[in-house]
Structures are given as C-alpha cells and as structure tokens.
Write an enzyme that holds these catalytic residues in place. Sequence first.
Site, PDB file in Angstrom:
ATOM      1  N   GLU A 149       0.861  -1.192   0.000  1.00  0.00           N
ATOM      2  CA  GLU A 149       0.000   0.000   0.000  1.00  0.00           C
ATOM      3  C   GLU A 149       0.891   1.233   0.000  1.00  0.00           C
ATOM      4  OE1 GLU A 149      -2.953   0.144   3.139  1.00  0.00           O
ATOM      5  OE2 GLU A 149      -2.700   2.311   3.349  1.00  0.00           O
ATOM      6  N   GLU A 154      -2.507  11.808   3.252  1.00  0.00           N
ATOM      7  CA  GLU A 154      -3.230  11.249   4.383  1.00  0.00           C
ATOM      8  C   GLU A 154      -3.022  12.127   5.614  1.00  0.00           C
ATOM      9  OE1 GLU A 154      -4.171   6.886   6.331  1.00  0.00           O
ATOM     10  OE2 GLU A 154      -2.130   7.304   5.657  1.00  0.00           O
TER      11      GLU A 154
END
Length: 361
Positions: A149, A154
């Site tokens: 990932e 974020e």
Amino acid sequence: MSPIIRNIVALLPFSFTLNIVDQPQQVDLDTTASNYSLHKHYSGSEFFSGFDWKTFNDPTHGKVNYVSQAEAKHKNLSYVSDHNTFVMRTDYHHKVEPGQRGRDSVRIESKENFDNGIYILDVLHLPSGCGTWPAFWTSTTGHWPEGGEIDIIEGVNGKDTNQGTLHTTPGCTMPTNVDATGQQLRTDCAVHGNDNQGCGVKDRREDSFGPSFNKDQGGWYAMQRSNSGIKMWFWSRKNGNVPADVKTGPATVDPSKWGKPFANFPSTHCDMKQHFGKHKIIINNSLCGDWAGAVYQQQGCPLTCDQHVMNDPAAFRESYWKIRALRVYTENNRELDYEGEADDDYDNYAVDDMVVYSEEY
C-alpha cells in the site's frame, strides 16, 4: 567499428586511440527512466466512468457509511462542479440515526490496475475538520498487505501536515539517511508488529494539508513508483516554481527535473518488485476510525468522535475533495491525442464549493 572510423583511428597517436578504444564506460546505476508518457487522464465526469463507488464496511472501523455511485449522485455527494472539477464529499445536512453505520461519505477505487509510473493529483480542496480522515492512495488488488500500500495524501482531523507512508509485508525497511525534505517517522514498512503504522514521512510544510492547504486552493501531489524506489512531491498552488509538466499536464513528464521529494523510499533494503504488485487508485474520506478517532481528543476536537459525527452535520461542510485532474504516466512510449491542461486563473474557482445541480432528499 565501421571502416571509416577504423581508418581515422589508425591515423591518430597511439596514446589518444587508447583513450578512445579502451576507456571504460561509466554505468548509470539508476535505471529509472526520466521520461514518462501519459497513460490515463481523469477529470470531471471521467471519474464516474473510471472509478467504482465502494459500499462495504470501512476497513479502518470508521463511523462512516460509504454509498453507491447512484446514491452519491442523488444525494449530491459526488458531482461535477465549476471548471469541470470533480467533487466528492461527506453529507453535512443530516444527523445520523441510531443504528446506522455512520455519516454518508464516499470511497472510490479505479477500475483499472496500475503499477510502476508517475501519479499526479491536481487538487483544489481536501476534506478538513474534526473527525475527518481523507486519503489518496494506491493499494494491492490481492490479499492485503501482500502487494503493498502506498499512501500519498493522508491526515486526520484537519490537523498537522500531510504524511506519505508505505505498508508492506515483512522485509522492507528504509535507510535513515534518505535524500528528502520530510521528517522520517519510521523505517520498518511492515504492517505486522508495527501497529500498522508502516514507514511514514511527514511533510514539514504547513500548507501540505488541512485548512492551510485549502486556503491556498490546494496544489499538486506526485508519486513516482519504480523498481528503484518510491518518491513523493508536493507543490502548493501558491508556489511560483511548480514544474511546468506537473502544472499543465502535458503528454510526457520528466521527474528528474522536479527537485528533492518530501518523501523518498529507496529500494536499498526493500525489493520493490517483491513487496508491491498491481494496485488500485483509491480516494476516500473516512470518519473517526483507527487513526482519526484515536487522536481525536488530544487534537482538541469536541465531545467524542462518534458523537460529533452522528450529531453535528454542519461541522462537515468542509469535508469534501475538489479535484481538477488525476493523471497516470507510464514508461511505455505511446501517442495520445492530448494537449495538456490550461494554466487557469485559480481566482476564478469557487473557494466554497457549490453544487451545480441539487436534488433534495
């Protein structure tokens, strides 16, 4: 060697010809190509045809109800706005009834799978506010965390700065002396034994996330994925030195001219081909959950995270993505009928996004 060159060399002094013929050649150990060609371009309504709206339970245990594309359109949670921008947002009109999964929101995943290449997101606004957890990332199509990932954008609760992170199976670590501008948080990228924190890098610039990012009308995020490693860049909309190929979206880009990234994950102690496979591109806005909920009160947010999400809809007015374009470039040389994007006057964009069409529900 051709006969003409051989004859020329024969006429030169021996010492000179020795330098030409026997001089060892330097080898460039960085096999990453500098030039990439446009493979995929998403803007406006192309997000509706190129992405799936996911409706499963939030894997990060958020107080969120991801809705389908049809429901998102009907409730004005996904739509095309001014200047052909794509908007996906959290509901900010209704309280959440007891027993429901959470507040309506959106999670989209690309229909196409991607791997090595350049990913550039031109974004005007990120979800912000207490309880929010927006992310722009790519993730394995297999059994996570196998295949890896890559988190490019974020953050939580609209606080602090952006964080770029890798999440992998064991055996992928980062050196401590990487050439990047960000703050290295961890060096072990493995999910297990690391509370799923991965190897993160925190951008030091205040305008890389949250209200400061939105005040500047966003900017550009870019990620380069290759067998040599993974790099991430950010340029604010107010930055006067944004590379032209990032800003205007031409048919080819050259990341070797982009300067130092904020995050750099070299393959020194991480076999990229082993730890990263085919990925989907994902854009979502979760609420509360494993990260935003865990640090909610210590970041100065009111009540509990769940109570805030359930009972204060107006607090989520700023909880939306507003995206000009998403472009993916690959090393494959190919011709595309695409001339890039206009260098717009961003003062013409709405600061507070307004729905182009509205359907009450």
